[in-house]
Design a protein around this motif. Structure first.
Motif, PDB file in Angstrom:
ATOM      1  N   GLU A 235     -29.997  92.875  64.303  1.00 41.30           N
ATOM      2  CA  GLU A 235     -31.176  93.582  64.810  1.00 41.30           C
ATOM      3  C   GLU A 235     -30.849  94.350  66.090  1.00 41.30           C
ATOM      4  O   GLU A 235     -31.313  95.480  66.276  1.00 41.30           O
ATOM      5  CB  GLU A 235     -32.303  92.579  65.088  1.00 41.30           C
ATOM      6  N   ALA A 236     -30.045  93.754  66.945  1.00 44.34           N
ATOM      7  CA  ALA A 236     -29.722  94.397  68.224  1.00 44.34           C
ATOM      8  C   ALA A 236     -28.927  95.681  68.023  1.00 44.34           C
ATOM      9  O   ALA A 236     -29.248  96.721  68.610  1.00 44.34           O
ATOM     10  CB  ALA A 236     -28.954  93.430  69.117  1.00 44.34           C
ATOM     11  N   ILE A 237     -27.868  95.616  67.201  1.00 50.17           N
ATOM     12  CA  ILE A 237     -27.009  96.797  67.055  1.00 50.17           C
ATOM     13  C   ILE A 237     -27.694  97.909  66.271  1.00 50.17           C
ATOM     14  O   ILE A 237     -27.220  99.057  66.289  1.00 50.17           O
ATOM     15  CB  ILE A 237     -25.664  96.439  66.396  1.00 50.17           C
ATOM     16  N   MET A 238     -28.814  97.601  65.629  1.00 44.04           N
ATOM     17  CA  MET A 238     -29.568  98.643  64.920  1.00 44.04           C
ATOM     18  C   MET A 238     -30.520  99.394  65.851  1.00 44.04           C
ATOM     19  O   MET A 238     -31.142 100.373  65.432  1.00 44.04           O
ATOM     20  CB  MET A 238     -30.357  98.021  63.767  1.00 44.04           C
ATOM     21  N   THR A 239     -30.626  98.956  67.100  1.00 43.41           N
ATOM     22  CA  THR A 239     -31.535  99.626  68.032  1.00 43.41           C
ATOM     23  C   THR A 239     -30.805 100.701  68.817  1.00 43.41           C
ATOM     24  O   THR A 239     -29.601 100.594  69.092  1.00 43.41           O
ATOM     25  CB  THR A 239     -32.139  98.626  69.036  1.00 43.41           C
ATOM     26  N   LYS A 240     -31.537 101.733  69.187  1.00 37.76           N
ATOM     27  CA  LYS A 240     -30.980 102.784  70.042  1.00 37.76           C
ATOM     28  C   LYS A 240     -30.661 102.237  71.432  1.00 37.76           C
ATOM     29  O   LYS A 240     -29.682 102.638  72.072  1.00 37.76           O
ATOM     30  CB  LYS A 240     -31.981 103.939  70.149  1.00 37.76           C
ATOM     31  N   ALA A 241     -31.469 101.279  71.886  1.00 39.46           N
ATOM     32  CA  ALA A 241     -31.275 100.713  73.223  1.00 39.46           C
ATOM     33  C   ALA A 241     -29.902 100.066  73.374  1.00 39.46           C
ATOM     34  O   ALA A 241     -29.261 100.191  74.424  1.00 39.46           O
ATOM     35  CB  ALA A 241     -32.368  99.680  73.511  1.00 39.46           C
ATOM     36  N   PHE A 242     -29.430  99.357  72.336  1.00 40.05           N
ATOM     37  CA  PHE A 242     -28.120  98.697  72.406  1.00 40.05           C
ATOM     38  C   PHE A 242     -27.031  99.705  72.743  1.00 40.05           C
ATOM     39  O   PHE A 242     -26.182  99.459  73.611  1.00 40.05           O
ATOM     40  CB  PHE A 242     -27.816  98.010  71.070  1.00 40.05           C
ATOM     41  N   TRP A 243     -27.024 100.845  72.081  1.00 43.21           N
ATOM     42  CA  TRP A 243     -25.969 101.846  72.269  1.00 43.21           C
ATOM     43  C   TRP A 243     -26.130 102.592  73.586  1.00 43.21           C
ATOM     44  O   TRP A 243     -25.130 102.896  74.259  1.00 43.21           O
ATOM     45  CB  TRP A 243     -25.950 102.801  71.082  1.00 43.21           C
ATOM     46  N   LEU A 244     -27.358 102.887  73.962  1.00 41.09           N
ATOM     47  CA  LEU A 244     -27.577 103.576  75.242  1.00 41.09           C
ATOM     48  C   LEU A 244     -27.167 102.694  76.416  1.00 41.09           C
ATOM     49  O   LEU A 244     -26.541 103.163  77.371  1.00 41.09           O
ATOM     50  CB  LEU A 244     -29.044 103.985  75.374  1.00 41.09           C
ATOM     51  N   ILE A 245     -27.526 101.413  76.351  1.00 43.87           N
ATOM     52  CA  ILE A 245     -27.145 100.485  77.421  1.00 43.87           C
ATOM     53  C   ILE A 245     -25.627 100.326  77.469  1.00 43.87           C
ATOM     54  O   ILE A 245     -25.022 100.345  78.548  1.00 43.87           O
ATOM     55  CB  ILE A 245     -27.829  99.119  77.219  1.00 43.87           C
ATOM     56  N   SER A 246     -24.998 100.187  76.308  1.00 48.72           N
ATOM     57  CA  SER A 246     -23.546  99.972  76.261  1.00 48.72           C
ATOM     58  C   SER A 246     -22.794 101.162  76.831  1.00 48.72           C
ATOM     59  O   SER A 246     -21.887 101.000  77.670  1.00 48.72           O
ATOM     60  CB  SER A 246     -23.104  99.705  74.817  1.00 48.72           C
ATOM     61  N   PHE A 247     -23.136 102.378  76.389  1.00 43.48           N
ATOM     62  CA  PHE A 247     -22.429 103.556  76.886  1.00 43.48           C
ATOM     63  C   PHE A 247     -22.797 103.861  78.331  1.00 43.48           C
ATOM     64  O   PHE A 247     -21.954 104.304  79.117  1.00 43.48           O
ATOM     65  CB  PHE A 247     -22.710 104.762  75.991  1.00 43.48           C
ATOM     66  N   GLY A 248     -24.056 103.619  78.700  1.00 44.81           N
ATOM     67  CA  GLY A 248     -24.439 103.819  80.093  1.00 44.81           C
ATOM     68  C   GLY A 248     -23.673 102.901  81.028  1.00 44.81           C
ATOM     69  O   GLY A 248     -23.178 103.327  82.079  1.00 44.81           O
ATOM     70  N   HIS A 249     -23.556 101.637  80.643  1.00 39.82           N
ATOM     71  CA  HIS A 249     -22.779 100.674  81.420  1.00 39.82           C
ATOM     72  C   HIS A 249     -21.309 101.094  81.452  1.00 39.82           C
ATOM     73  O   HIS A 249     -20.642 101.016  82.488  1.00 39.82           O
ATOM     74  CB  HIS A 249     -22.929  99.290  80.792  1.00 39.82           C
ATOM     75  N   GLY A 250     -20.800 101.559  80.322  1.00 38.00           N
ATOM     76  CA  GLY A 250     -19.403 101.964  80.247  1.00 38.00           C
ATOM     77  C   GLY A 250     -19.078 103.144  81.134  1.00 38.00           C
ATOM     78  O   GLY A 250     -18.044 103.169  81.815  1.00 38.00           O
ATOM     79  N   PHE A 251     -19.960 104.156  81.166  1.00 40.43           N
ATOM     80  CA  PHE A 251     -19.719 105.342  81.989  1.00 40.43           C
ATOM     81  C   PHE A 251     -19.693 105.005  83.478  1.00 40.43           C
ATOM     82  O   PHE A 251     -18.871 105.526  84.234  1.00 40.43           O
ATOM     83  CB  PHE A 251     -20.776 106.410  81.717  1.00 40.43           C
ATOM     84  N   THR A 252     -20.601 104.134  83.915  1.00 37.16           N
ATOM     85  CA  THR A 252     -20.599 103.772  85.334  1.00 37.16           C
ATOM     86  C   THR A 252     -19.416 102.873  85.679  1.00 37.16           C
ATOM     87  O   THR A 252     -18.842 102.976  86.766  1.00 37.16           O
ATOM     88  CB  THR A 252     -21.909 103.058  85.714  1.00 37.16           C
ATOM     89  N   SER A 253     -19.013 102.016  84.750  1.00 41.69           N
ATOM     90  CA  SER A 253     -17.898 101.100  85.011  1.00 41.69           C
ATOM     91  C   SER A 253     -16.548 101.804  84.969  1.00 41.69           C
ATOM     92  O   SER A 253     -15.611 101.394  85.664  1.00 41.69           O
ATOM     93  CB  SER A 253     -17.914  99.952  84.005  1.00 41.69           C
ATOM     94  N   MET A 254     -16.406 102.859  84.154  1.00 40.23           N
ATOM     95  CA  MET A 254     -15.112 103.523  84.064  1.00 40.23           C
ATOM     96  C   MET A 254     -14.748 104.187  85.396  1.00 40.23           C
ATOM     97  O   MET A 254     -13.564 104.262  85.746  1.00 40.23           O
ATOM     98  CB  MET A 254     -15.093 104.544  82.923  1.00 40.23           C
ATOM     99  N   ILE A 255     -15.749 104.613  86.165  1.00 43.23           N
ATOM    100  CA  ILE A 255     -15.476 105.162  87.491  1.00 43.23           C
ATOM    101  C   ILE A 255     -14.932 104.067  88.403  1.00 43.23           C
ATOM    102  O   ILE A 255     -13.957 104.253  89.136  1.00 43.23           O
ATOM    103  CB  ILE A 255     -16.756 105.779  88.083  1.00 43.23           C
ATOM    104  N   LEU A 256     -15.568 102.912  88.350  1.00 43.88           N
ATOM    105  CA  LEU A 256     -15.136 101.785  89.178  1.00 43.88           C
ATOM    106  C   LEU A 256     -13.706 101.384  88.849  1.00 43.88           C
ATOM    107  O   LEU A 256     -12.869 101.187  89.744  1.00 43.88           O
ATOM    108  CB  LEU A 256     -16.082 100.602  88.968  1.00 43.88           C
ATOM    109  N   ILE A 257     -13.382 101.294  87.564  1.00 42.26           N
ATOM    110  CA  ILE A 257     -12.047 100.869  87.149  1.00 42.26           C
ATOM    111  C   ILE A 257     -11.003 101.897  87.565  1.00 42.26           C
ATOM    112  O   ILE A 257      -9.910 101.551  88.042  1.00 42.26           O
ATOM    113  CB  ILE A 257     -12.012 100.647  85.627  1.00 42.26           C
ATOM    114  N   GLY A 258     -11.309 103.185  87.394  1.00 40.44           N
ATOM    115  CA  GLY A 258     -10.371 104.216  87.810  1.00 40.44           C
ATOM    116  C   GLY A 258     -10.069 104.146  89.293  1.00 40.44           C
ATOM    117  O   GLY A 258      -8.918 104.300  89.729  1.00 40.44           O
TER     118      GLY A 258
END
Length: 382
Positions: A235-258
């Motif tokens: 049910e979670a992976i079928m929601t738009k929220a799951f993907w928006l949260i995942s990519f949003g978190h990823g974009f902000t974290s990739m700056i930190l890691i770099g």
């Protein structure tokens, strides 16, 4: 034990908050926040290029993307307590291997073992535990936990820089990494014994509530009864929220890691000492420590998506200042302050928002699956 805590009216979940902070401090700080410091020391010792050094972190993201769903499944099945013990022990072994590296392939292998232990015994299982113990105060609890872990980083990052600085004959990186590994192995059992997986296992409820608090009435802050929200993984992976949260978190974290990988080398390129670079890292760590708490407090009182947007914009402005401003110490510390505000404020929110959307039952597995798109972004960041 639990009778004593009940008598003192201290909900045991609040005792778990600093425990989680300590585990994150000793596991995350040497590997991530001090990453650039190790890179400088290894660059001097072996003459490896920064692309070769950065590839080690890229490999850990491939590993994290593959194992993230498995780690999340294990958290939901066997619990945080066992995984913290296993993860810290593996991580300690990895640092012992790190102290013996003689070639590039040994560096990659040791870093992968460290990353495996960190994935099993740190961020994901500890956040799952906090999500289990808190609902209405989820972001606040995570904010305090992250803040306490940053307090550890305040001391560990300068200490590691002092110990491994190649310009001085102090402890050196082999002895320091071996010492870190030994400490992790010794602390694995006593720290894991303090962990409790779920409040229901001990006759307690999230937030220390009594049954009358969870009778199905809407949460006053969020407008939803988040205790009764329990999505399955499908049910979670079928929601738009799951993907928006995942990519949003990823974009902000990739700056930190770099930045973790390249901030220290960038500053040493401009003539600053490794210790000075460590002070800049310490500065944004100190500011983020304060704003972890502020971000968590705000996140339990206003919509988390709006709060994340604000803090992400502040974090982004810091990066623009660092890149386009002159390479001077005032600019570096201005960056550190703004980055600490943005990174610190949004950090508990980007994790706790998943619990608000998807509940508690399958949080670990859902979080592990969300690491797949996140790790795709983090793979290229360094």
């Amino acid at each position: 034990m639990f009778a004593r805590f009940h008598i003192s009216q201290i909900y045991y979940g609040w005792w778990l908050v600093p425990v989680a902070g300590v585990v994150m401090a000793i596991s995350v700080t040497p590997m991530f926040h001090a990453m650039g410091l190790w890179f400088v020391a290894l660059e001097r010792s072996f003459g490896w290029s920064r692309t070769q050094l950065s590839l080690a972190f890229a490999l850990t993201r491939v590993e994290g993307g593959i194992l993230g769903p498995i780690e999340g499944y294990l958290v939901d099945k066997i619990g945080t307590r066992k995984l913290v013990f296993i993860g810290l022990a593996i991580m300690g072994f990895g640092w012992l291997c790190f102290s013996q590296i003689r070639g590039l392939w040994m560096f990659y292998l040791a870093y992968l073992v460290i990353a495996l232990g960190q994935g099993l015994g740190s961020w994901l299982p500890l956040n799952t535990m906090l999500n289990n113990w808190f609902s209405r105060q989820r972001a606040t609890a995570m904010g305090w936990s992250y803040s306490s872990s940053r307090m550890g980083s305040l001391f560990l990052v300068p200490a590691i820089a002092w110990a491994i600085d190649p310009d001085f004959n102090r402890l050196g990186w082999p002895f320091t990494s071996g010492l870190i590994g030994s400490i992790l192995i010794l602390m694995a059992l006593p720290l894991s014994r303090l962990i409790r997986n779920r409040p229901e296992e001990y006759g307690l409820l999230p937030d220390g509530d009594t049954p009358k608090h969870i009778s199905g009435t809407p949460n006053e802050e969020t407008g939803a009864n988040s205790l009764n929200i329990d999505f399955t993984v499908k049910e979670a992976i079928m929601t738009k929220a799951f993907w928006l949260i995942s990519f949003g978190h990823g974009f902000t974290s990739m700056i930190l890691i770099g930045l973790m990988a390249h901030l220290a080398p960038m500053m040493t390129d401009h003539g600053y000492s490794l210790q000075t670079a460590a002070y800049v890292v310490t500065a944004y760590t100190a500011v983020s420590m304060i704003f972890q708490i502020i971000g968590g407090f705000i996140g339990d009182r206003v919509p988390k998506n709006l709060a994340i947007t604000f803090f992400a914009l502040v974090q982004s402005s810091a990066v623009f200042i660092l890149i386009y401003g002159p390479t001077t110490l005032p600019i570096a510390f201005t960056f550190a302050i703004l980055f600490g505000i943005g990174f610190g404020g949004r950090n508990p929110l980007t994790t706790s928002i998943r619990g608000e959307y998807f509940g508690r039952k399958s949080f670990g597995t859902i979080m592990g699956l969300s690491q797949v798109p996140m790790n795709i972004l983090l793979l290229a960041a360094p």
